[in-house]
Design an enzyme around this catalytic site. Structure first.
Site, PDB file in Angstrom:
ATOM      1  N   ASN E  38       0.633  -1.044   0.069  1.00  0.00           N
ATOM      2  CA  ASN E  38       0.002   0.032  -0.006  1.00  0.00           C
ATOM      3  C   ASN E  38       0.903   1.354   0.083  1.00  0.00           C
ATOM      4  O   ASN E  38       0.666   2.292  -0.497  1.00  0.00           O
ATOM      5  CB  ASN E  38      -0.911  -0.064   1.224  1.00  0.00           C
ATOM      6  CG  ASN E  38      -1.834  -1.167   1.138  1.00  0.00           C
ATOM      7  OD1 ASN E  38      -2.034  -1.956   0.237  1.00  0.00           O
ATOM      8  ND2 ASN E  38      -2.470  -1.432   2.398  1.00  0.00           N
ATOM      9  N   ASP E 282      -1.531   2.753   6.200  1.00  0.00           N
ATOM     10  CA  ASP E 282      -0.185   2.693   5.321  1.00  0.00           C
ATOM     11  C   ASP E 282      -0.341   4.104   4.594  1.00  0.00           C
ATOM     12  O   ASP E 282       0.625   4.569   4.141  1.00  0.00           O
ATOM     13  CB  ASP E 282      -0.601   1.584   4.509  1.00  0.00           C
ATOM     14  CG  ASP E 282      -0.704   0.117   5.175  1.00  0.00           C
ATOM     15  OD1 ASP E 282      -0.223   0.124   6.214  1.00  0.00           O
ATOM     16  OD2 ASP E 282      -1.709  -0.573   4.851  1.00  0.00           O
TER      17      ASP E 282
END
Lengths: 341, 341, 341, 341, 341, 341
Positions: E38, E282
């Site tokens: 991510n 993330d």
């Protein structure tokens, strides 16, 4: 840059779901595709370093078109950003006696309005072995034809092999205009790809004994077509796909390759039911270039190209997602469709 | 023809499903809409004989646009067929702090390239009481502005009431150009509709104490705006929607009506979560015209228009599918959303 | 047979996708549900041996209704097959100020036209501890009311506890008729469940200081309501859900339990956004019966029932798919919605 | 009113997606259709002013049914609003050896319970040239048969041509009852439409050498059937569709027209795979009426009707969305299904 | 290779559609994601040359995972092919009081069973400036921890900055084990990223006055946490996200950055409704690294990272598709969500 | 417990929608199935009391697998909960020349890691008449083979008939290993079921004149195969399905039964287009066991089993949803697929 470079337009394809007609649709599946982009994806799928060159607007629809190519491993570094719009084609899937319908809405796209200075062909062609284009790009307008010609000249100057799929589109130009513009471009072409009616529509070269409308082809007649094309333009190879349309859902599919003076015919596949016919010809081109780059024998070359494009007819969207090993399995004779598990 | 005539563009709206972003979408929901078409559907929903006039290509996408209007009872007999394309706008739905995004691909549409001779306003306006247009149509190009002016003149000549939603679109023209073109058209307008920033963007009339970007409005300041508009253009009525954006999902929504010398403020609705904000202003216009045609009191007029458009924010697509009775229930105070069973 | 038996109608619910309105829908999500079926699924989910009794046509739609119950562990062995149709209700989801809409198409369903001899209550109630029904079944018609009465009598004769959710539906009968029919049935009921307006609509018992339409409740006033219900019908327990509707998307949700002479109030949950409100009351009933069967304290009983039904508001369809441990976690105070990973 | 008037029931069709069976479905695609409504849409598609007359409940499901007709240009002004429900049919699509299944839930629909006074045929038939009904409407119940008879009489009194599709439905009535009721109505009919088994099921007129179950037809035998029908009822024209079912996915489709004393056979189409067979016969009726109104020659008439209905088999839903030009292209021999681009 | 390298696992995420629960799902939306993947996508979106390193099986599911990264411009050249399976996590979206649920099925994935010799870190890190990993990878098993350590050492040896998101997962390991393994890795880390509970769960460093379960944070208390982390591990920067969970649909979101001795707090965003919370942390890491590489001031760094991750909460899937300009617009204060057109 | 007990693995099947390939899928349809579970559903559909025994993890994915069985009436009371995961298989549907693809991700599933003590066969087999397993379960690993053997022994000890479908899977074990393990199990088997290549792959018994790859079978050759199987293992009955694959969309399907010394051949069905081939063999097994339990004649037995499995090819998912009456209709000769209405 890349081993193979394809140049042309990538469009947004808007298609009603399943077999719905345009007037029934409240959703469109959205994929991206185009004659040359489809070839670049085929090549990347076969593990060949492949780049696509075009111009796309600097907005999120243009970005999505690029992403669709990157997703399948195509190099998009030389796509120019700018202009107003991504070209669109609406595509309604046919069935049985009902033909598929395509409505183009591609005028004024970024690539149609691109300029010569958008492309530095010397830089683009660095390290390239093969350049591919189709008759669609020069058909867009005179400017696009001019850029295509510049690309061809630059390719030739660097000793790059050039292939062209004639891909005549009657909604884009007349046979007369096509013959004239394409005639000039053919000078630079080594490998000529055509379907069962392109040679006649573009260069007036007719295959005797064939009636495309009725779906009946005289396969031998295409030897004459290929010979005339070769005589006229000095092609190294001429590959002609031979489609017999029984219905929108059922086609017989094969091809002929003229390599030097010899003719090679592929097996013929009876495809039923067809999942998506669009991009079928492009997947043939992709298979053909792959086979040539891999130095396949002429017979294997035409078998590989036809098996690849046979599989494309069973796959949704413009791109051919058949793998190298799937194409090989089919060309070696296993078309039984038994579950792989 | 019909009691109310709306004139403008109807486009294909392509939107990713749910909250997907453009780059995530492999499907687009397809609806048709546009500032004036949306008003015509609102009116037909309220049982008012309503026609939409435009130009659309003679293909199945143009037909689908027409069908979407017929489906909801709008008269489409005077839509001219021809030209190249249906205008498109891509629309990505926002959420919370992420704003909705609109990408226009409407240049070269059939209506943008229509000609004066496409429309016989005398015939179109037969039996008409009300003519509605918005600032989007003249913004398309000079030609569209000219046709709009011709329509306005024809309407006035027949004693038809004219309403206009200023609807400033910065991607279509500059404030300067808008002020000039719209200024000329305002001469024919009886009912002026604007949102909280149109008056400033088009005519440079600012509401003191308001900062639209931050979502904070000085509602009293809009009395001054309405007064100045009226002074300048002799409007009979000025209606201004007052949106306070807390986030893409949460807006406070109300409006002010200046009728003669008096000011009327509606209730304010806190809408959360917003289902689809596009067409919110148009549904206000539709409600306003309906209330005027039904001779509602000024207070009821502004309450009806605001309740109608509040409901639009809870409905997918450009069109407002709220019924007369639903709007009345809400304007009479039941916003509790209890299940109707 | 089973520890708990529920008797009533299970219908096919047809709902447009997402927030689409009926006139926009070209697809309906299809689930099955009904006041008593929903309770039987809740109980099966909590591990309680639960059966649903009804009549359904001997076709594949009737089969699908049965399968939907079996899927979640409900015993369907005593569902009688026959009659003409599965009752239907169309359900359009509301949002913010727009209320949800229900259109009933349930007349002439198999259960509405069932006969007394279709059900052998002695056999059905073998081994049963608890019998549950709602005010919807006797509202279908006199025949359904008669069968319900027979079931109540059979239950009482076997010493089975009986619970009833008043569940007034104004589209099915008048308050007058309801009061009369339900009055007779209440004689057999031990646990009475009602929402904030049922007592008034069915028995004319009003909670002073409450205006349900406006969403404002006087929670203390419901003590009086419960007392009067108990006085009149000798209920062992009275449970009243207290919903404050801020909008279709946002409700405050709690409840009160009168057990013996004492009153117990649950926490109040602010639910935003509501995913699906239908079946909210039934999930309360399911939670309540589960808590009673598990001998929870009165305070835990009402907390469990309210937490269960709070979770139902976040779940699509009629059935509550919250698990025992999820309900307990919420009733013990963790409503923070942090990801469980 | 309109040039052609069709009278009957329009139902909601609920179908699992794709090839799912009823017990697998958690979604139903929802379209509206019915024998006579389907004909009215076909005619509107061919540019013929066409109206549909029926009765539908005054709720949003009834409205959606009306909208589905308006969308395709059918006049719905004479549809009466009232009654309880929209009739429903559940439809599961077959494949290969598995037959399609239809479950009717149409009893008690608004049209089934309509009254004579709901329809003022004199007003409805103002300016009408052609009246169409099918054997389904009188099969609903005696009342619907009575209204149909009234319509027939009113039509004849005004010199309007009347066509009837026998359309026998064994789930609605017996052959005996059908023969009696239809016999009376035939007196008013000029154009009789039947499929390969209707004449036998309704009037006991058998085609020798034919076994419908096995899919084998003796096409010549139908000349005798047509002759007997004509003798008995003095029809001007008798058109009989001739379907040979190889499987649920593959049918041979053709028809015979008896015009005066002559017989005309159409081409036979092998349809594979069938997308949606429902409405196939109705689209034949729509094509036939269109051809008659356009004064086509008998051979062209039967070719047009068969080509139209061949295309319907490739289109989802009850309505035929084939256009005039598509039908003509097919009847002129291009069934190759080549992409139109 | 690339300017930033992220190393870890990319999994297939299977999520029921919309708010359906696992037991209701007959379809799963399939996206690919993981803590480090991510981050690599976020960076590529911001125009930073970013590579993801992992191991994936040599089948089409592994290929699809790679394609999902290529699509968004991440370099995948160093992903090793082999092993048995792509790790899976099932993810059920929460709403209001109902928490999201994650079921891991990631054991025995290709990366979990990778070997040291699969990765040549010297080659991978050629030309790299920044290396990022998270606490998830070493938590997989000792072998994965060992490879992570080797990567850290190789990075340090080349003078590459290293960032680590502590990302404690209680289903993967205990706090005790985590503290020990992560303690060793921290030696190589320059930038430590944590959420409001990681420091306590991994290293036992508690923020006084905070009760994460209840959603109440003492923001000042985190200064002490950051100081202790820095003292212990000599971090250059410590960034801590501060989430206050009002419900699964509504979070307050902000963060604190300790840079050198100073503390910087971002604005706090009230996100409602949350579209997809997974990957929120993330996207903060991705924004933080981007800001650091762009030499933003500490205040701008934390504002950029928080605005980026605020937008992630409004986007479906693991990846953050917010663009550079969208993040900047939000960090500069426009969170009003007004339509961009 | 139940009349028939099936033992084995039930997996989650993840399949791209329609004909999409794995690399194109962003959604997977999720159904549950497996060789033995599929048989248990077939039997329940035919009204036979049928139980499935296995082990599934104690999470919501395991629960969903159980629910899928309960939904269709299978007894799941003896399914043990525990272990780590539900086995998965990814399944991509083939078309025409493109074969279907299966990717297994089933290692480490709960049933693969189950222990002997998880199953009390004496208790499980109480009241059971028939026990069914397939060659897939012993192929999982030695432990699963051991449990299968224990089940077989317990069944034999109770005088229960045992059937086994050889079901060779080359991705799970070698022919050598299969021959050895299956050889031992065959001692307990009364009814042996095989497809056209199992006998060769497992026991090296070849049918002369047959080339499975090419789709050409020598049907008489299978008499020899059946005889050898019987000689070797003393089977009471041997049933062999005979599939001729023309393509992935078109198969000829029939079977042979050896009962005692006699051979019985079924009709052969040409299935086109195939909707879902997976589970075709299992539905044959289900039909065969049903026919045996109903004491059908040998000819009827093989006709019933083949008709049942022919219908399965037209149904999505692993389970056969054909009803008793549908199978009988087809076996009695009506394969015309005419609409049932």
């Amino acid at each position: 840059m890349s081993r193979v470079v394809c140049f042309g337009e990538i469009m947004l394809r808007l298609a009603p779901e399943g077999y719905l007609r345009f007037v029934q649709a409240d959703k469109f599946t959205a994929v991206y595709g185009g004659g040359e982009a489809n070839v670049s994806v085929s090549l990347a799928n076969y593990g060949i370093d492949s780049a696509f060159v075009s111009k796309l607007p600097d907005n999120m629809i243009g970005q999505a078109a690029i992403n669709s190519l990157r997703q399948y491993g195509v190099n998009t570094d030389k796509i120019v950003r700018g202009g107003d719009r991504v070209g669109i084609y609406y595509c309604e899937k046919g069935d049985s006696q009902r033909a598929s319908n395509v409505i183009y809405d591609r005028a004024h796209s970024s690539i149609a309005e691109a300029k010569s200075e958008d492309f530095n062909w010397d830089e683009i062609f660095e390290g390239t072995e093969f350049f591919h284009f189709t008759g669609i790009t020069p058909a867009l307008n005179d400017n696009a034809a001019k850029i295509t010609l510049e690309a061809c000249k630059a390719a030739k100057a660097k000793g790059i092999k050039v292939s062209c799929d004639l891909n005549f589109r009657k909604k884009l130009w007349s046979s007369e205009k096509a013959g004239q513009v394409m005639g000039e471009l053919m000078e630079y072409v080594d490998v000529c790809i055509a379907n069962e009616e392109d040679a006649e529509k573009v260069f007036g070269i007719h295959s005797s004994g064939t009636d495309v409308e009725s779906g009946k082809l005289n396969k031998e007649g295409y030897q004459e077509v290929a010979k005339k094309l070769k005589e006229k333009f000095k092609f190294e190879k001429v590959a002609i796909t031979l489609r017999e349309s029984i219905s929108a859902s059922n086609n017989d599919w094969g091809a002929m390759l003229m390599d030097g003076e010899e003719f090679y015919y592929s097996k013929t596949y009876s495809i039923l039911p067809i999942v998506d016919r669009v991009g079928g010809g492009d997947s043939f081109g992709g298979g053909l270039i792959c086979a040539i780059l891999n130095n396949y024998s002429p017979q294997d070359t035409i078998e590989f190209a036809v098996a690849a494009s046979c599989l494309k007819h069973t796959i949704e969207g413009d791109f051919n997602h058949a793998t190298m090993s799937e194409v090989k399995t089919l060309m070696q004779g296993d078309g039984s469709g038994r579950v792989q598990r």
